[in-house]
Every structure is written in C-alpha cells, then in structure tokens.
Design a protein around this motif. Structure first.
Motif, PDB file in Angstrom:
ATOM      1  N   ALA A  44       0.828  -1.212   0.000  1.00 37.62           N
ATOM      2  CA  ALA A  44       0.000   0.000   0.000  1.00 37.62           C
ATOM      3  C   ALA A  44       0.862   1.262   0.000  1.00 37.62           C
ATOM      4  N   ILE A  45       0.281   2.326  -0.577  1.00 37.11           N
ATOM      5  CA  ILE A  45       0.875   3.666  -0.487  1.00 37.11           C
ATOM      6  C   ILE A  45      -0.022   4.489   0.422  1.00 37.11           C
ATOM      7  N   VAL A  46       0.565   5.050   1.472  1.00 37.32           N
ATOM      8  CA  VAL A  46      -0.210   5.870   2.405  1.00 37.32           C
ATOM      9  C   VAL A  46       0.416   7.257   2.460  1.00 37.32           C
ATOM     10  N   GLU A  47      -0.442   8.252   2.285  1.00 38.78           N
ATOM     11  CA  GLU A  47       0.001   9.643   2.286  1.00 38.78           C
ATOM     12  C   GLU A  47      -0.734  10.369   3.407  1.00 38.78           C
ATOM     13  N   LEU A  48      -0.007  10.790   4.430  1.00 32.86           N
ATOM     14  CA  LEU A  48      -0.635  11.451   5.577  1.00 32.86           C
ATOM     15  C   LEU A  48      -0.384  12.952   5.458  1.00 32.86           C
ATOM     16  N   GLY A  49      -1.424  13.706   5.109  1.00 32.44           N
ATOM     17  CA  GLY A  49      -1.293  15.152   4.926  1.00 32.44           C
ATOM     18  C   GLY A  49      -1.190  15.497   3.457  1.00 32.44           C
ATOM     19  N   CYS A  50      -2.336  15.439   2.760  1.00 29.12           N
ATOM     20  CA  CYS A  50      -2.297  15.655   1.299  1.00 29.12           C
ATOM     21  C   CYS A  50      -2.604  17.102   0.925  1.00 29.12           C
ATOM     22  N   PHE A  51      -3.197  17.890   1.870  1.00 24.78           N
ATOM     23  CA  PHE A  51      -3.576  19.280   1.582  1.00 24.78           C
ATOM     24  C   PHE A  51      -4.382  19.289   0.279  1.00 24.78           C
ATOM     25  N   VAL A  52      -4.084  20.156  -0.682  1.00 24.38           N
ATOM     26  CA  VAL A  52      -4.933  20.206  -1.880  1.00 24.38           C
ATOM     27  C   VAL A  52      -4.350  19.407  -3.044  1.00 24.38           C
ATOM     28  N   GLY A  53      -3.470  18.435  -2.714  1.00 26.63           N
ATOM     29  CA  GLY A  53      -3.154  17.427  -3.712  1.00 26.63           C
ATOM     30  C   GLY A  53      -1.803  17.482  -4.404  1.00 26.63           C
ATOM     31  N   ALA A  54      -0.887  18.381  -4.004  1.00 20.54           N
ATOM     32  CA  ALA A  54       0.406  18.423  -4.707  1.00 20.54           C
ATOM     33  C   ALA A  54       1.160  17.106  -4.512  1.00 20.54           C
ATOM     34  N   ILE A 133       2.195  -1.785   4.323  1.00 24.84           N
ATOM     35  CA  ILE A 133       2.505  -0.496   3.674  1.00 24.84           C
ATOM     36  C   ILE A 133       3.924  -0.530   3.110  1.00 24.84           C
ATOM     37  N   GLU A 134       4.034  -0.155   1.838  1.00 25.64           N
ATOM     38  CA  GLU A 134       5.355  -0.164   1.190  1.00 25.64           C
ATOM     39  C   GLU A 134       5.922   1.247   1.041  1.00 25.64           C
ATOM     40  N   LEU A 135       5.024   2.232   1.016  1.00 26.61           N
ATOM     41  CA  LEU A 135       5.472   3.631   0.894  1.00 26.61           C
ATOM     42  C   LEU A 135       4.602   4.487   1.806  1.00 26.61           C
ATOM     43  N   LEU A 136       5.254   5.158   2.757  1.00 27.98           N
ATOM     44  CA  LEU A 136       4.525   5.986   3.725  1.00 27.98           C
ATOM     45  C   LEU A 136       5.102   7.393   3.682  1.00 27.98           C
ATOM     46  N   PHE A 137       4.267   8.352   3.264  1.00 29.70           N
ATOM     47  CA  PHE A 137       4.674   9.762   3.211  1.00 29.70           C
ATOM     48  C   PHE A 137       3.968  10.490   4.349  1.00 29.70           C
ATOM     49  N   ILE A 138       4.755  11.154   5.197  1.00 28.78           N
ATOM     50  CA  ILE A 138       4.176  11.804   6.385  1.00 28.78           C
ATOM     51  C   ILE A 138       4.418  13.304   6.327  1.00 28.78           C
ATOM     52  N   ASP A 139       3.320  14.051   6.215  1.00 26.35           N
ATOM     53  CA  ASP A 139       3.401  15.517   6.204  1.00 26.35           C
ATOM     54  C   ASP A 139       2.256  16.053   7.066  1.00 26.35           C
ATOM     55  N   ILE A 140       2.075  15.420   8.213  1.00 27.75           N
ATOM     56  CA  ILE A 140       0.910  15.712   9.054  1.00 27.75           C
ATOM     57  C   ILE A 140       1.281  15.723  10.538  1.00 27.75           C
ATOM     58  N   ALA A 141       2.564  15.425  10.837  1.00 30.19           N
ATOM     59  CA  ALA A 141       2.971  15.210  12.235  1.00 30.19           C
ATOM     60  C   ALA A 141       3.230  16.544  12.933  1.00 30.19           C
ATOM     61  N   LYS A 142       2.204  17.383  12.972  1.00 34.88           N
ATOM     62  CA  LYS A 142       2.390  18.756  13.447  1.00 34.88           C
ATOM     63  C   LYS A 142       2.241  18.893  14.959  1.00 34.88           C
ATOM     64  N   SER A 143       1.938  17.814  15.652  1.00 33.02           N
ATOM     65  CA  SER A 143       1.806  17.895  17.113  1.00 33.02           C
ATOM     66  C   SER A 143       2.329  16.601  17.728  1.00 33.02           C
ATOM     67  N   TRP A 144       2.671  16.675  19.030  1.00 34.54           N
ATOM     68  CA  TRP A 144       3.100  15.471  19.759  1.00 34.54           C
ATOM     69  C   TRP A 144       2.050  14.380  19.593  1.00 34.54           C
ATOM     70  N   ARG A 145       0.773  14.781  19.757  1.00 38.26           N
ATOM     71  CA  ARG A 145      -0.324  13.808  19.775  1.00 38.26           C
ATOM     72  C   ARG A 145      -0.464  13.100  18.427  1.00 38.26           C
ATOM     73  N   THR A 146      -0.490  13.895  17.356  1.00 41.17           N
ATOM     74  CA  THR A 146      -0.673  13.287  16.035  1.00 41.17           C
ATOM     75  C   THR A 146       0.532  12.416  15.681  1.00 41.17           C
ATOM     76  N   ASN A 147       1.730  12.905  16.025  1.00 33.43           N
ATOM     77  CA  ASN A 147       2.928  12.114  15.735  1.00 33.43           C
ATOM     78  C   ASN A 147       2.855  10.755  16.433  1.00 33.43           C
ATOM     79  N   ARG A 148       2.429  10.756  17.698  1.00 31.09           N
ATOM     80  CA  ARG A 148       2.353   9.484  18.434  1.00 31.09           C
ATOM     81  C   ARG A 148       1.304   8.563  17.805  1.00 31.09           C
TER      82      ARG A 148
END
Ligand SMILES: C[S@@+](CC[C@H](N)C(=O)[O-])C[C@H]1O[C@@H](n2cnc3c(N)ncnc32)[C@H](O)[C@@H]1O
Length: 295
Positions: A44-54, A133-148
């Motif tokens: 699977a490819i998982v993208e955390l934090g896609c905003f408006v799709g870039a 998951i084979e590819l994990l993109f993380i652009d959402i870890a903006k807080s301690w809580r979400t990161n955990r």
C-alpha cells in the motif's frame, strides 16, 4: 534508488501538472514522491497530509507511469485553516475558516482521482488494519499527539524494505519527528535528505505495535534532547542546523525561556544567512520564547 542523490535533475522530467499544482512541498520533493510511486510494488501507499493534492498528484502520476492502479490512500482534514495555510490558497478558495477543500483537491487530481482513496477527517481517529505499507509519506505530524498516533497506527504495518518519507523532520518546529526516528533507529536506515524538509528512510525491520507506541512527550527533557542529537548525527549535514534549532522548541515546550533564547542565538551565530528560510524559525521561536514570560 541511485537517483535520490541527484533528485534535482529529475524535476524537469515531471509531468507539468505536478509542478503547476499549488502545494507546500518543493519541486524536489514532488520528484521524490513521483519516483518512489513509480517503483512501488504490491504494498500500500499511504500519504498522511495531502492538503490540496500536490503530493498526491506526484504519487498518483508515479503510479500511473508504471501502469499500476493504486490506490494512494490520502489522509487530511481538507478544511481551510487560516493559521496553518497562510497564503498558499490565495485566489483559489474562499479564505474562510473551515471551507471544504475537497472540491479543489479533486480538481487538482483531475483524471488521476481514480487512483486515490481519500480519507477525509482527523487522522487521529483513522484506523489502519492493513494491508502492509510499502510507501509511507508523512506531512501531518504537526503535534506530539498526532505524531504518536500515526507512528503507533501505521508503522507496525510497514513491510520490510518499505520507504518512509518524514517531511516534517528537517524543521525547527517538530522535534518529535527526529526523536521518533532516533528512538526507532534499529528499524530504519536513513537514505537521504531532499530539500525542503524531507528525510527518506528504509524500514529494515518493521517495529511491533509496542515498539511504535512512543511516549516521547512524557520523557525527561534531557532524553528528548539526546534523541534529537542522535538523529542529527545520522542525517545529512545540511539538515543538522534545523534540528539544532528544533532543540530550542523543546526548551519552549519545557517553559525554559533562557535556554530557548540562548539556543536560537547560538544557531543564528553558527549559520548566519547560509541556510535558506531558517530565519523564519529564529523569529517564530523568539516570539514563542518571549511569550513564556508573559502572564
Ligand atoms: C503541510 S500540509 C500538507 C502539504 C501537502 N503534502 C502538499 O503537498 O502540499 C499539512 C496538512 O496536514 C493536515 N492535518 C494537520 N493535522 C491533521 C489532522 N489531525 N488530521 C488530518 N489532517 C491534518 C492539514 O489539514 C494540512 O493540509
């Protein structure tokens, strides 16, 4: 992945739409995601934090280039936030808090929307029960809580050899991301740094659920600082001043104004103007540190 070292040379090869779509990631990061998706296998490819799709479009066009059907699992609140989104959407949406961004996301994806499964809402409530998951993109870890939450939810599903892109790691604001990768250093090997903010890792040994449930916020400050230092030693030299500055944010979180301000000063004296955009970090951290003394 020999192309990673010369990722800036790959930017010119990207489909035009990938470069044109409004987003918060650099062209080099778009090239990185496109290439990674073009090489992904059955996982699977998982993208955390896609905003408006870039980032989503970069992944989806990469998948399409290898003839794969996806999907890219894209997660986001997809609501306009006047604080977090600054001027990124000027002229594209009504700048009203809470405006639904799904229509703009779909417009940006165009025909590639068929390769995307969109998960709208708070990621802190999103379950993941497989597949691996084979590819994990993380652009959402903006807080301690979400990161955990995302670490304990998604990391145990990584397959051996999976690639993880931590887009928030090379930044003054999110020390917990570097701490996570240092705490799990037996499970991840650094592959490279892609400006603006991404560190790329290969998962050598998937962490268990217990390994991945990290109470980083509850650690003593010295242990937090040591984890940031440990990751600094493992990553590209160009990324290190950012993590030194991220330590100032740990002092801010701990309420230590003096150490926060002296750390900012030391980093500023060491790098001068040689690191692009780091002055924004100096300014924001000084504001936060100064606010600590106020009632
Ligand atoms: C830096 S932006 C992502 C940029 C994007 N990757 C791009 O290519 O432009 C971070 C995103 O995280 C989302 N976000 C932050 N916290 C979230 C949460 N708890 N649940 C869902 N989305 C969240 C925001 O809505 C925002 O769109």
């Amino acid at each position: 992945m020999e192309w990673l070292a010369d990722i800036d040379d790959e930017v010119g090869e990207l489909p035009r739409a990938v470069l044109e779509v409004r987003g918060m990631i650099s062209y080099e990061e778009r090239a990185l995601l496109h290439h990674l998706a073009a090489e992904v296998g059955d996982g699977a490819i998982v993208e955390l934090g896609c905003f408006v799709g870039a980032s989503t479009l970069a992944l989806a066009t990469g998948l399409a280039a290898q003839g794969a059907k996806g999907p890219v699992h894209a997660y986001d609140l997809l609501r306009f936030d006047e604080y977090g989104m600054g001027g990124y959407l000027d002229g594209l949406v009504e700048p009203v808090q809470g405006t639904d961004l799904v229509p703009l996301f779909k417009k940006h994806l165009g025909a590639y929307i068929d390769l995307v499964e969109l998960h709208v809402g708070d990621v802190n409530r999103a379950p993941w029960d497989g597949p691996g998951i084979e590819l994990l993109f993380i652009d959402i870890a903006k807080s301690w809580r979400t990161n955990r939450y995302i670490t304990k939810t998604f990391f145990p599903w990584l397959v051996p050899g999976a690639v993880v892109v931590q887009q928030d790691l090379v930044h003054w604001e999110f020390p917990w991301v570097a701490m996570t990768m240092a705490a799990l250093s037996d499970h991840f090997e650094p592959l490279g740094f892609v400006p603006f903010g991404s560190m790329v890792y290969r998962c050598t040994r998937p962490p268990t659920k217990d390994d991945a449930d990290l109470d980083l916020r509850g650690m003593p400050l010295q242990q937090q600082l040591d984890l940031v230092s440990a990751e600094q030693d493992r990553i590209d030299e160009r990324a290190r001043p950012w993590l030194e500055l991220a330590k100032a944010n740990l002092y801010v979180h701990a309420g230590d104004q003096d150490l926060a301000l002296s750390t900012i000063e030391k980093v500023e004296a060491a790098v001068g103007e040689s690191v692009q955009w780091i002055e924004v970090g100096f300014q924001r951290l000084r504001e936060r540190a100064s606010a600590l003394g106020q009632p």
